[in-house]
Design an enzyme around this catalytic site. Structure first.
Site: not given
Ligand code: DQA
Length: 141
Positions: A9-10, A17, A22, A73, A76, A97, A99, A106
């Protein structure tokens, strides 16, 4: 070799965002980067993004028998989703994985990764480059 890249998501909002966290590059830029890299490396890649946990579970299940590796990835859902963890364990496809941000530096709630428990390796805080390192890892494996 066939690699499935999953974004949670997002991540479709990249470029809009929180650019201080990011970056300013968009989700379309990320997809282009991954597609070009996969082409150079001679691997087939499918990129999937969803804001819905169940859709991500469905996509992981559908990968069974079709993909040799998963780059994920979960965004959240990383920090909440036992369902995604179980889906990754169910198909047992080698997974890594990613990020974009350095989640280790964080908030406390980002310090747990359920999906990471089913992944062979994590690439964290490397920006978009983490996806390419993940693809490299799966190819080398
Ligand atoms: C994320 C880190 C997560 O904590 C966050 O909720 C994201 C992006 C990252 O790519 O840094 O949406 O996965």
């Amino acid at each position: 070799m066939r690699i499935l890249v999953i974004n949670g998501p997002n991540l479709n909002m990249l470029g809009i965002r929180e650019p201080d966290i990011y970056g300013k590059n968009t989700y379309a830029d990320l997809c282009e980067l991954i597609e070009n890299y996969a082409a150079v490396k001679g691997v087939e890649v499918k990129i999937f993004q969803s804001n819905h946990e169940g859709s991500i579970v469905d996509e992981i299940q559908a990968a069974y028998g079709k993909f040799n590796g998963i780059v994920i990835n979960p965004a959240a859902y990383t920090h909440t989703s036992v369902a995604i963890l179980d889906a990754l364990k169910s198909v047992a496809i080698p997974a890594v994985e990613i990020h974009i941000s350095d989640v280790s530096a964080r908030e406390d709630f980002r310090q747990i990764s359920y999906a990471g428990m089913a992944c062979e390796k994590s690439f964290i805080g490397l920006g978009f480059d983490g996806y390419l390192r993940g693809i490299d890892y799966l190819i080398e494996k």
